[in-house]
Design a protein around this motif. Structure first.
Motif, PDB file in Angstrom:
ATOM      1  N   ILE A  16       0.855  -1.181   0.000  1.00 21.48           N
ATOM      2  CA  ILE A  16       0.000   0.000   0.000  1.00 21.48           C
ATOM      3  C   ILE A  16       0.893   1.233   0.000  1.00 21.48           C
ATOM      4  N   PRO A  17       0.377   2.399  -0.396  1.00 24.52           N
ATOM      5  CA  PRO A  17       1.196   3.615  -0.331  1.00 24.52           C
ATOM      6  C   PRO A  17       1.610   3.909   1.114  1.00 24.52           C
ATOM      7  N   PRO A  18       2.794   4.442   1.344  1.00 21.89           N
ATOM      8  CA  PRO A  18       3.273   4.719   2.714  1.00 21.89           C
ATOM      9  C   PRO A  18       2.492   5.861   3.358  1.00 21.89           C
ATOM     10  N   PHE A  19       2.378   5.795   4.677  1.00 23.09           N
ATOM     11  CA  PHE A  19       1.736   6.869   5.423  1.00 23.09           C
ATOM     12  C   PHE A  19       2.748   7.989   5.679  1.00 23.09           C
ATOM     13  N   LYS A  20       2.228   9.187   5.767  1.00 22.52           N
ATOM     14  CA  LYS A  20       3.101  10.341   5.972  1.00 22.52           C
ATOM     15  C   LYS A  20       3.573  10.382   7.423  1.00 22.52           C
ATOM     16  N   ARG A  21       4.853  10.498   7.585  1.00 22.06           N
ATOM     17  CA  ARG A  21       5.441  10.628   8.910  1.00 22.06           C
ATOM     18  C   ARG A  21       6.171  11.967   8.968  1.00 22.06           C
ATOM     19  N   GLY A  22       5.660  12.838   9.769  1.00 22.06           N
ATOM     20  CA  GLY A  22       6.226  14.177   9.836  1.00 22.06           C
ATOM     21  C   GLY A  22       5.406  15.146   9.005  1.00 22.06           C
ATOM     22  N   THR A  23       6.029  16.232   8.611  1.00 22.86           N
ATOM     23  CA  THR A  23       5.319  17.285   7.887  1.00 22.86           C
ATOM     24  C   THR A  23       5.152  16.970   6.403  1.00 22.86           C
ATOM     25  N   ARG A  24       6.011  16.146   5.827  1.00 23.60           N
ATOM     26  CA  ARG A  24       5.931  15.833   4.405  1.00 23.60           C
ATOM     27  C   ARG A  24       6.576  14.490   4.129  1.00 23.60           C
ATOM     28  N   PHE A  25       6.294  13.988   2.917  1.00 20.35           N
ATOM     29  CA  PHE A  25       6.853  12.706   2.505  1.00 20.35           C
ATOM     30  C   PHE A  25       8.331  12.859   2.177  1.00 20.35           C
ATOM     31  N   SER A  26       9.056  11.797   2.431  1.00 17.93           N
ATOM     32  CA  SER A  26      10.449  11.764   1.988  1.00 17.93           C
ATOM     33  C   SER A  26      10.497  11.457   0.494  1.00 17.93           C
ATOM     34  N   LYS A  27      11.669  11.581  -0.083  1.00 22.59           N
ATOM     35  CA  LYS A  27      11.812  11.332  -1.516  1.00 22.59           C
ATOM     36  C   LYS A  27      11.477   9.892  -1.856  1.00 22.59           C
ATOM     37  N   GLU A  28      11.939   8.967  -1.023  1.00 25.22           N
ATOM     38  CA  GLU A  28      11.668   7.553  -1.293  1.00 25.22           C
ATOM     39  C   GLU A  28      10.170   7.248  -1.174  1.00 25.22           C
TER      40      GLU A  28
END
Length: 498
Positions: A421-433
């Protein structure tokens, strides 16, 4: 009939007679005879002609002398039941001599010609005995006309030619009957002639695909039994024979079912088009929904791991080579029940209305490989996954791709499978990966959305499903999903069959 004291004119077209020229005018008062008079004088009541008592008349020129008599008072009157018969268009009552047809005239001339030729030949024979013989080189060079009434030396015998003509005529009549049976009795031939028309009325990709589908179901459809008869039958042995006295051919029954499911026609419209009752339309739709559900459902659609790998597009091989199925839920609107308990069960907080919810799974190549039954709209994703039975189909090492709402990783891990599944956002924004992973999964997972769109393009789902169809809605839903596979698998780059 009496002399008119008013300044009136005759009502017959083309007749300008007035009371000064023809004082005796009349019009029938009896309703039935008056209609006959109106028909005979070639006038229809309307804005330009209206029968008014005392002002609408037909003059005595249009009646035979036998229809008029002189009363004791000396007045000329019409006999009872008399109708006008003398008009300009029938030469004032004269009997028309029908002209002979061309066939009769030619035959008459042909018979006269034969008689003259026979007389001339007889006289020529008589004269030949009296006249001296003429040498061949002294005979005139002019050739006589060919006699087409006689057989030529090298021609066919008359009896053989007549027999050949009779055989050809019989063959033409037989072919006409066959053509009439194919074009008139089958309604599908009236509406479907091109691939585009077949796609519109049946949702099959082409005429060839439709006939291939029909050939696969026709052998068992010949023994189809209407569901109403199956309900009434108390003995299983009574169902061995198919239902008799079908109003439509089996091909038209399938076409009727497609008109209801694929085109979304109302049952009343279908009844008017096919010339059958509304009850018969409903019986045919329910029968074919259950029949196709059994026939198509008996074919295993869950693809093995080898089949999935063999048909997997390159992009799946690059990003998630172990994916076995792509899952998603979809909902269709239904009528709100009167019971408050049922309303709460069918109410979907996601759609904010009463719905039925189903789970669909597709292979990476775009073919639908799993169809759950329809549940009430309030069911959760975890519960519908558990009750649908798809977990028992996974093998250790398989991967399942789904949306973020499918929090079923624990269920899959219990059977040795993994969840993508798509990753959940951790922090203020998604990382590049995480951003690249989300884009890749979304690019591949969109395939299941296209497959669901194909199913919902069957226009029976355009409107709210009535509760009267709740007994057969699962069969209708499953057949639409299974028949959408006949449109061909979807390409990852677009809605293009591969």
């Amino acid at each position: 009939m009496a002399a008119s004291s008013r300044r009136c004119y005759c009502s017959v077209p083309g007749c300008s007679t007035s009371k000064q020229r023809q004082p005796y005018l009349s019009f029938q008062k009896d309703e039935h005879l008056r209609k006959a008079w109106v028909r005979l004088i070639r006038r229809d009541e309307g804005p330009l002609f209206h029968i008014s008592r005392g002002s609408t008349f037909v003059c005595s020129l249009h009646f035979d002398e036998e229809s008029i008599y002189v009363s004791k008072s000396g007045r000329r009157r019409l006999k009872s039941g008399t109708t006008p018969s003398r008009f300009s268009w029938n030469s004032w009552g004269e009997t028309r001599v029908l002209r002979q047809s061309v066939f009769d005239r030619v035959n008459a001339r042909f018979e006269v010609t034969l008689v003259e030729e026979s007389q001339n030949s007889d006289s020529a024979i008589e004269n030949a005995d009296e006249q001296p013989t003429v040498a061949e080189d002294q005979q005139p060079a002019a050739a006589s006309d060919h006699n087409y009434s006689r057989d030529s030396a090298g021609g066919l015998d008359a009896d053989a030619a007549a027999e050949t003509i009779r055989q050809l005529e019989a063959k033409v009549r037989s072919l006409e009957r066959q053509l009439s049976d194919l074009s008139c009795t089958l309604n599908i031939n009236r509406y479907c002639a091109t691939d585009e028309e077949f796609r519109f009325y049946t949702r099959f990709q082409s005429e060839k695909v439709f006939w291939s589908f029909w050939e696969s179901v026709a052998p068992s459809a010949s023994r189809l039994i209407y569901w109403s008869r199956a309900q009434r039958a108390s003995d299983v042995m009574a169902l061995e024979k198919p239902s008799p006295n079908r109003r439509l051919a089996l091909m038209d029954e399938l076409f009727l079912y497609c008109c209801r499911v694929a085109v979304g026609m109302k049952e009343k419209v279908i009844a008017d088009i096919f010339g059958i009752s509304l009850t018969t339309v409903s019986r045919i739709i329910i029968t074919w929904a259950n029949y196709l559900f059994i026939v198509l459902g008996s074919v295993p659609i869950w693809m093995s791991r080898e089949q999935v790998q063999a048909t997997m597009p390159p992009k799946f091989t690059q990003y998630c080579p172990n994916v076995r199925v792509i899952l998603d839920c979809t909902e269709i609107r239904c009528e709100a029940p009167s019971s408050l308990t049922l309303q709460s069960e069918t109410f979907s907080s996601y759609k904010n209305t009463n719905t039925f919810k189903g789970l669909i799974g597709i292979a990476p190549c775009g073919v639908i490989t799993f169809i759950s039954k329809l549940f009430t709209g309030s069911i959760s994703v975890r519960e519908i996954t558990r009750q649908s039975g798809i977990l028992s189909l996974f093998e250790p090492g398989d991967a399942c791709m789904a949306d973020k709402g499918f929090v079923i990783d624990q269920m899959l891990s219990d059977v040795g499978a993994t969840l993508i599944i798509p990753p959940f956002k951790r922090g203020t924004r998604f990382s590049k990966e995480d951003t690249e992973k989300t884009q890749n999964i979304a690019r591949l997972r969109i395939l299941v959305e296209r497959a669901i769109r194909r199913v919902k393009e069957y226009h029976i789902w355009d409107t709210t499903i009535p509760l009267t169809l709740s007994g057969s809605v699962n069969q209708l839903w499953a057949t639409c999903c299974l028949m959408s596979n006949y449109q061909g698998p979807l390409d990852v780059k677009g809605d293009v069959p591969v």
